[in-house]
Design a protein around this motif. Structure first.
Motif, PDB file in Angstrom:
ATOM      1  N   ALA A  74      28.123  22.320  62.017  1.00 17.87           N
ATOM      2  CA  ALA A  74      27.384  23.569  62.171  1.00 17.87           C
ATOM      3  C   ALA A  74      28.302  24.779  62.142  1.00 17.87           C
ATOM      4  O   ALA A  74      27.938  25.827  61.603  1.00 17.87           O
ATOM      5  N   ALA A  75      29.506  24.659  62.714  1.00 20.27           N
ATOM      6  CA  ALA A  75      30.409  25.819  62.750  1.00 20.27           C
ATOM      7  C   ALA A  75      30.777  26.263  61.342  1.00 20.27           C
ATOM      8  O   ALA A  75      30.768  27.465  61.033  1.00 20.27           O
ATOM      9  N   ALA A  76      31.098  25.315  60.477  1.00 19.50           N
ATOM     10  CA  ALA A  76      31.456  25.660  59.102  1.00 19.50           C
ATOM     11  C   ALA A  76      30.248  26.236  58.359  1.00 19.50           C
ATOM     12  O   ALA A  76      30.376  27.212  57.603  1.00 19.50           O
ATOM     13  N   ALA A  77      29.058  25.658  58.572  1.00 20.35           N
ATOM     14  CA  ALA A  77      27.854  26.152  57.903  1.00 20.35           C
ATOM     15  C   ALA A  77      27.518  27.567  58.360  1.00 20.35           C
ATOM     16  O   ALA A  77      27.129  28.418  57.553  1.00 20.35           O
ATOM     17  N   ILE A  78      27.667  27.824  59.659  1.00 24.54           N
ATOM     18  CA  ILE A  78      27.412  29.173  60.173  1.00 24.54           C
ATOM     19  C   ILE A  78      28.399  30.166  59.560  1.00 24.54           C
ATOM     20  O   ILE A  78      28.020  31.273  59.164  1.00 24.54           O
TER      21      ILE A  78
END
Length: 498
Positions: A74-78
């Motif tokens: 999720a961190a990379a996608a955000i």
């Protein structure tokens, strides 16, 4: 998009997801803090994308974001969503956001901006007027590009409620309203593609309770009677409703149409929404003595037969589905036979109304007592129902047919179609049923209503005995069906996040 804007959006998002804004200084820090809570939760992923981009997501954009989160975290996608939303050409680069939680969002975009007072607008306005006193109700519309919801300006709100300020300019600055853990209610027909595409994604992925008033499926079942492009636009509307939770149809006849559509969804592996009919009310509105006299002068004056001739009223827009050419045919035939009455059409111009306008002009030029009035007030409409000896509504297809119920509630008999919602409304009495596709049968019904005094008296008596059910009753029942008990009262809800 500036760093300050994205940090503000992430702070609002964090307040909803984490319960507080940690006040971090970079998007990367927010991404790391939000990732554990957001990762794997479809509803929170939808909320996250909406908050960062300041648009309600489209299906393909959301699927790409969700897959990115599943594959790369999720961190990379955000982080990648922040980068995409920061591009020069990204929409809503400077728009602020607010997340509306534990409330009821009512989407009245078209009603808030139109000067029309068609059946749909009348249903919407009467319903939301009843809901207006509820603290948890928020009326919203869309931005000019249909990228997201926004709180209505005060003039728009007044027009949504009362139709008093139509066609006003949209506010230049606006705040995106993102519903989360709310009930979203769509009480009108949404056919704008950008709007339906984003509503579809909201219904499928956001986790909000999604509900809609189902008026009819006329653009599919009677596509030959609607304007070019309407059937395709309505199909897009249905594609969004396929992911909704509940549809309240305005009649059992309308529920039958929606149930047929729902059965077809199984071929696409979709369950479709729950469908429940709730018949619209029919209550005659009061008219002041002065308004009634003004209406009498407008409706009955200037007719060659004299103002004492019986008045026949036909309410509805002049489109093929309303079947007004059949009414003109029957009226001319009756006039040629020497039957004395005057005919008034009340309603705006509709799609493909040229043939009606041509026939109306011919009859008027020939001296027959017929005219059409558009853009009428409520007082004129209800005065017309009361002044009429008979009303005529031989529509080819209706989800409800408000003029039938309104005429009967005013105590005036009606000639109407002997099937569907129109027969459902008048089943208990007060109506002459005809086959609207048979001109001669429409003529027969009008002739009987005008000349058979014993029949007319019986129909008036039947109309007087019909039970009264008001808009407050309808709105209360609709609210009970649409709004889950989990919506907290105002005193138990947290302060709004802005």
């Amino acid at each position: 998009m500036s760093k300050a804007v994205v940090l503000t959006r992430l702070g609002v998002l964090a307040t909803t997801v984490l319960g507080r804004d940690p006040g971090l200084s970079t998007p990367e820090e927010y991404a790391r803090v939000l990732a554990p809570a957001v990762n794997g939760d479809t509803n929170l992923l939808w909320l996250t994308q909406a908050a960062i981009a300041a648009v309600l997501p489209l299906h393909d954009d959301f699927e790409r974001f969700r897959r990115d989160a599943a594959l790369n975290g999720a961190a990379a996608a955000i982080g990648r969503q922040v980068a995409r939303s920061s591009r020069v050409l990204a929409p809503n680069r400077s728009v602020q956001i607010r997340i509306a939680t534990d409330t009821v969002i009512v989407d009245v975009h078209h009603t808030a901006r139109t000067g029309l007072a068609t059946g749909i607008q009348r249903v919407v306005r009467q319903t939301i007027q009843q809901w207006n006193s509820k603290a948890e109700v928020e009326l919203v519309g869309w931005d000019s590009s249909f990228t997201g919801l926004r709180h209505l300006s005060e003039p728009e709100r007044q027009n949504a409620l009362y139709g008093s300020v139509p066609r006003i300019a949209r506010p230049r600055e606006w705040v995106l309203t993102i519903p989360f853990r709310t009930t979203y209610i769509l009480p009108e027909l949404a056919i704008e593609q950008g709007r339906t595409d984003r509503i579809s994604c909201l219904a499928e992925f956001s986790g909000n309770q999604t509900t809609v008033i189902g008026f009819d499926c006329v653009p599919l079942t009677s596509s030959e009677t609607v304007g070019e492009g309407m059937s395709a636009a309505f199909a897009k509307n249905l594609s969004a409703l396929a992911h909704f939770d509940r549809v309240s149809t305005i009649s059992r006849a309308s529920a039958t149409e929606y149930a047929g559509w729902k059965r077809m969804l199984s071929g696409a592996g979709l369950a479709g929404p729950e469908i429940e009919p709730l018949l619209l009310p029919s209550v005659a509105e009061e008219v002041s003595a002065d308004d009634f006299e003004r209406a009498r002068e407008q409706l009955l004056s200037g007719q060659s037969t004299g103002s004492d001739a019986p008045l026949v009223v036909c309410v509805g827009s002049h489109e093929p589905r309303k079947n007004h050419l059949a009414v003109l045919y029957a009226a001319e035939r009756l006039w040629l036979e020497g039957v004395s009455f005057q005919l008034v059409f009340i309603g705006g111009n509709g799609w493909n109304g040229a043939a009606f306008a041509e026939q109306l002009a011919r009859l008027t030029n020939d001296g027959w007592p017929v005219k059409a009035i558009s853009a009428v007030s409520d007082s004129l409409l209800w005065s017309a129902y009361r002044l009429a000896y008979l009303t005529v509504f031989p529509s080819l297809n209706e989800g409800f047919g408000l003029p039938v119920g309104e005429s009967l509630s005013a105590g005036t008999p009606v000639v109407t179609s002997g099937f569907g919602s129109m027969k459902e409304i008048a089943a208990a009495g007060g109506a002459i049923f005809v086959d609207p596709r048979d001109d001669d049968d429409v003529y027969r019904g009008m002739r009987a209503g005008l000349l058979d005094e014993e029949l007319h008296a019986r129909l008036v008596a039947e109309a007087a005995e019909l039970p009264s059910r008001g808009w407050s009753d309808y709105a209360a029942a609709l609210w009970q069906y649409f709004v889950p008990q989990s919506v907290a009262p105002e005193s138990e809800r947290p302060a709004s996040v802005t």
